[in-house]
Design a protein around this motif. Structure first.
Motif, PDB file in Angstrom:
ATOM      1  N   TYR A  48       0.821  -1.208   0.000  1.00  0.00           N
ATOM      2  CA  TYR A  48       0.000   0.000   0.000  1.00  0.00           C
ATOM      3  C   TYR A  48       0.863   1.270   0.000  1.00  0.00           C
ATOM      4  O   TYR A  48       0.573   2.230  -0.724  1.00  0.00           O
ATOM      5  N   LEU A 113      -8.017  -0.093   5.563  1.00  0.00           N
ATOM      6  CA  LEU A 113      -9.335   0.291   5.051  1.00  0.00           C
ATOM      7  C   LEU A 113      -9.610   1.768   5.293  1.00  0.00           C
ATOM      8  O   LEU A 113     -10.194   2.451   4.445  1.00  0.00           O
ATOM      9  N   TRP A 116      -6.803   3.736   2.815  1.00  0.00           N
ATOM     10  CA  TRP A 116      -6.843   3.504   1.363  1.00  0.00           C
ATOM     11  C   TRP A 116      -8.205   3.038   0.845  1.00  0.00           C
ATOM     12  O   TRP A 116      -8.392   2.936  -0.370  1.00  0.00           O
ATOM     13  N   GLY A 117      -9.134   2.742   1.719  1.00  0.00           N
ATOM     14  CA  GLY A 117     -10.450   2.316   1.280  1.00  0.00           C
ATOM     15  C   GLY A 117     -10.506   0.836   0.968  1.00  0.00           C
ATOM     16  O   GLY A 117      -9.485   0.136   0.940  1.00  0.00           O
ATOM     17  N   PRO A 118     -11.710   0.303   0.694  1.00  0.00           N
ATOM     18  CA  PRO A 118     -11.883  -1.137   0.485  1.00  0.00           C
ATOM     19  C   PRO A 118     -11.598  -1.608  -0.939  1.00  0.00           C
ATOM     20  O   PRO A 118     -11.524  -2.810  -1.183  1.00  0.00           O
ATOM     21  N   GLU A 119     -11.462  -0.687  -1.893  1.00  0.00           N
ATOM     22  CA  GLU A 119     -11.299  -1.099  -3.287  1.00  0.00           C
ATOM     23  C   GLU A 119      -9.897  -1.636  -3.550  1.00  0.00           C
ATOM     24  O   GLU A 119      -8.917  -1.206  -2.940  1.00  0.00           O
ATOM     25  N   ASP A 120      -9.807  -2.582  -4.494  1.00  0.00           N
ATOM     26  CA  ASP A 120      -8.508  -3.046  -4.955  1.00  0.00           C
ATOM     27  C   ASP A 120      -7.817  -1.915  -5.722  1.00  0.00           C
ATOM     28  O   ASP A 120      -8.457  -1.182  -6.484  1.00  0.00           O
ATOM     29  N   LEU A 121      -6.507  -1.789  -5.527  1.00  0.00           N
ATOM     30  CA  LEU A 121      -5.742  -0.721  -6.158  1.00  0.00           C
ATOM     31  C   LEU A 121      -4.750  -1.330  -7.145  1.00  0.00           C
ATOM     32  O   LEU A 121      -4.030  -2.278  -6.795  1.00  0.00           O
ATOM     33  N   ALA A 215      -3.116  -6.695  -8.014  1.00  0.00           N
ATOM     34  CA  ALA A 215      -3.826  -5.589  -7.385  1.00  0.00           C
ATOM     35  C   ALA A 215      -3.563  -5.609  -5.883  1.00  0.00           C
ATOM     36  O   ALA A 215      -3.481  -6.673  -5.256  1.00  0.00           O
ATOM     37  N   ASN A 217      -4.731  -5.265  -2.209  1.00  0.00           N
ATOM     38  CA  ASN A 217      -6.017  -5.417  -1.538  1.00  0.00           C
ATOM     39  C   ASN A 217      -5.804  -5.750  -0.069  1.00  0.00           C
ATOM     40  O   ASN A 217      -4.703  -6.130   0.351  1.00  0.00           O
ATOM     41  N   HIS A 218      -6.867  -5.605   0.717  1.00  0.00           N
ATOM     42  CA  HIS A 218      -6.743  -5.770   2.163  1.00  0.00           C
ATOM     43  C   HIS A 218      -6.780  -7.225   2.610  1.00  0.00           C
ATOM     44  O   HIS A 218      -6.769  -7.499   3.813  1.00  0.00           O
TER      45      HIS A 218
END
Length: 653
Positions: A48, A113, A116-121, A215, A217-218
């Protein structure tokens, strides 16, 4: 043939990042003895942070600088964590450190979360390596070739660091004998900090290097930490060469498993780990560890069963709990039933950990087998609920008997990892054997019979089942068998010298613990009305460890208090905030620091100190404990084995 070559190259590329993470984990455990469950969180943070920095810095120099800077930033965070938290609990049993790092993992999951939020980056491509190279008629991504070359370079760099530098020699010495390093006047604090920082840097760099391939992701942390543990165990603890070879092996199994053996692709890696542990417990490149005694059950004080007055208090508490349906609503009663079930689950694991000195990382398998056993009894055999609840533990006992037969030949972290391997095998079977288990669709429609259909009635049924089961476990602990089990835990050589068969005793304890967990699982299936493979996944096993450690090992009430506190707090936080893991993780960490012996163990220490003060004695821990348990040997020593008649009639061991 070309497809095979492509899969092989893909596996080699994946092995690079896995090797970085696993080597860092192996180095940290080898020196500090910390089972660092937060290592996957550092890997995720590296990805991240690298994503954010690559968005700020452009160009070839900016991209590579961002990856290294991300790893360095996360390494600094890791060093701060080691100095502020882990240093405080180095003297605690190893699994308390696992509990602390588990709390950190929970916090990082919600922090990610939150930031960076829940979306895959999706990260940028690596400058200069965005294309592909044609080899044997197939185009191989240039970045994959870079990763393939990077793995051996990192291995060579680590070898030079540990064999050609003074710091590296000290690290190797500390891996073999920490007390001797301390006797030579080496500052272990900064050595441990440096090792922890290096391990975190490698993990974060592994995560950062993944952003051009996958990607961000969390869910990255749990996936990588499981594979990293597998690599470390197969390769051998403390061996970077072993981690490198095992990372390649695991990555190739993952790459080809889905093509060659799709039905068992999820279980293939764990089958290999189980075979390695059974044949060569210290790993392919590891060295045979020196004989060591288990320390899990020696953290608090010698035991005593509940006195008559305490039994009366316990009976009054059970009676008060039985009255809860008179004033609690339906939802609260459902929550209370779930807490009671997990009290039994924690108590069954407590038997293994505290009395047997065996830390199982896969105890959820038997909880899940009990649930599936009840489900099969209803769906396939058409049995009523009570008969199905009785059938569930039978399947759990069978599974525990098979796994325990192999597992009890090992000890320490090797035992823990073999139980993890078998647990993942059971989970994989449940997940992929769709015709029997329903796969991830689960088995539905497991509703209680009419007499237990209401939340109040089911709560009373759960209490009526769990209470005798807890009494049974308490009787096992303080039976002659329980004394034999503790004798094996404290000194295997002495126990065998007086005729106690270590493997047989520990195997029976494993089966007993699995049966009790299966009983809880059977109740859980009817509480939820369905059963899914996730019930036997790693998070459930970790929850059990947390409950036992939070309550306190070698305390009769520890697993009960730990389960109630952890489950009630977790459920309440979920209903109150979107970031329940952040708060729960912070609470777990705070409790580890404030109650290093667990809640019950620390409260018992405070009580002993207060008693000593009232009698005008000294207040130090050793004398307070000696005063409170005058007739007992020091924790960690083996008292003479009592006769069965004496052991059965004593009120105090």
């Amino acid at each position: 043939m070309q497809l095979v070559f492509v899969q092989f190259m893909t596996g080699l590329a994946s092995a690079a990042s896995l090797f970085l993470v696993a080597s860092g984990l192996s180095i940290i455990f080898g020196v500090t003895r910390i089972v660092n469950f937060a290592h996957g969180a550092f890997y995720m943070l590296g990805a991240y942070v690298a994503y954010t920095l690559t968005d700020r810095f452009t160009g070839a120099f900016g991209f590579w600088f961002a990856l290294l800077a991300a790893a360095a930033i996360v390494a600094i965070v890791g060093c701060l964590l080691e100095m502020t938290l882990l240093r405080r609990i180095y003297q605690a049993p190893e699994l308390f450190q696992l509990l602390a790092t588990f709390g950190v993992t929970l916090m990082v999951q919600d922090l990610v979360l939150l930031i960076w939020g829940p979306e895959d980056l999706v990260g940028p491509r690596a400058p200069g390596l965005a294309g592909a190279v044609e080899i044997f008629g197939k185009r191989i991504p240039s970045y994959d070739l870079f990763l393939i070359a990077l793995g051996p370079l990192v291995l060579a760099g680590l070898w030079l660091l540990f064999h050609r530098t003074r710091w590296g020699v000290l690290v190797r010495a500390a891996t073999l004998d920490r007390s001797m390093v301390a006797a030579l006047g080496i500052n272990q604090k900064w050595l441990f900090t440096g090792v922890f920082g290096l391990g975190v840097f490698l993990a974060a760099l592994g995560g950062a290097l993944q952003i051009p391939r996958d990607a961000v992701n969390h869910g990255m942390d749990l996936r990588i930490i499981v594979e990293a543990f597998v690599v470390v165990v197969i390769g051998g603890l403390g061996s970077t060469t072993g981690a490198f070879v095992a990372a390649i092996l695991v990555s190739q199994l993952n790459a080809f498993g889905i093509l060659v053996l799709p039905k068992i692709s999820l279980v293939l890696v764990f089958l290999v780990m189980a075979v390695v542990l059974v044949v060569r417990p210290w790993g392919l490149f590891g060295t045979r560890p020196p004989p060591a005694q288990a320390s899990i059950g020696m953290a608090v004080r010698p035991w005593r069963p509940l006195a008559p007055g305490e039994i009366a208090v316990a009976a009054a508490v059970v009676a008060a709990v039985a009255l809860m349906p008179l004033w609690l609503g339906h939802y609260a009663l459902t929550v209370a039933s779930e807490i009671l079930i997990f009290v039994l689950f924690a108590a069954s694991l407590h038997l293994l950990m505290s009395v047997g000195g065996l830390a199982s990382f896969g105890h959820a398998a038997y909880f899940g087998l009990g649930a599936y056993g009840a489900a099969f009894a209803v769906k396939a055999a058409g049995l009523p609920m009570l008969a199905a609840i009785a059938a569930g533990p039978l399947l759990a006992a069978l599974g525990a008997a098979i796994v325990g037969w192999f597992a009890v030949s090992l000890s320490g972290v090797y035992f823990a990892m073999l139980t993890l391997a078998f647990s993942q095998i059971v989970w994989s079977i449940a997940f992929q054997w769709v015709d029997v288990t329903g796969g991830d669709n689960g088995i539905l429609g497991l509703w209680p019979d009419a007499f237990a259909a209401s939340p109040a009635a089911f709560f009373w049924l759960t209490l009526a089942v769990v209470t005798p089961a807890l009494v049974w476990l308490h009787m096992v602990i303080f039976s002659p068998f329980g004394y034999a089990l503790r004798a094996v835990r404290d000194s295997e050589l002495r126990a065998e010298a007086v005729g106690i068969d270590r493997r047989r005793v520990q195997w029976i304890a494993f089966v007993i613990a699995g049966t009790a967990a299966g009983l809880g699982g059977a109740l859980f299936a009817f509480l939820k009305g369905s059963i899914f493979p996730d019930v036997m996944a790693i998070p459930t096993s970790v929850d059990g460890l947390v409950m036992v450690l939070l309550g306190g090992v070698e305390t009769v009430l520890g697993p009960i208090v730990g389960a109630v506190v952890f489950k009630a707090l977790a459920m309440w936080l979920i209903s109150q905030t979107d970031y329940s893991k952040l708060v729960l993780g912070a609470v777990v960490v705070a409790l580890v620091v404030a109650f290093p012996k667990g809640i019950v163990g620390t409260l018992a220490d405070w009580r002993d100190r207060l008693m000593v003060r009232r009698r005008g004695g000294t207040t130090n821990d050793a004398e307070a404990t000696a005063d409170a348990t005058a007739a007992e040997p020091p924790a960690g020593t083996m008292a003479p084995a009592p006769s069965p008649a004496t052991a059965a009639g004593r009120t105090r061991p």
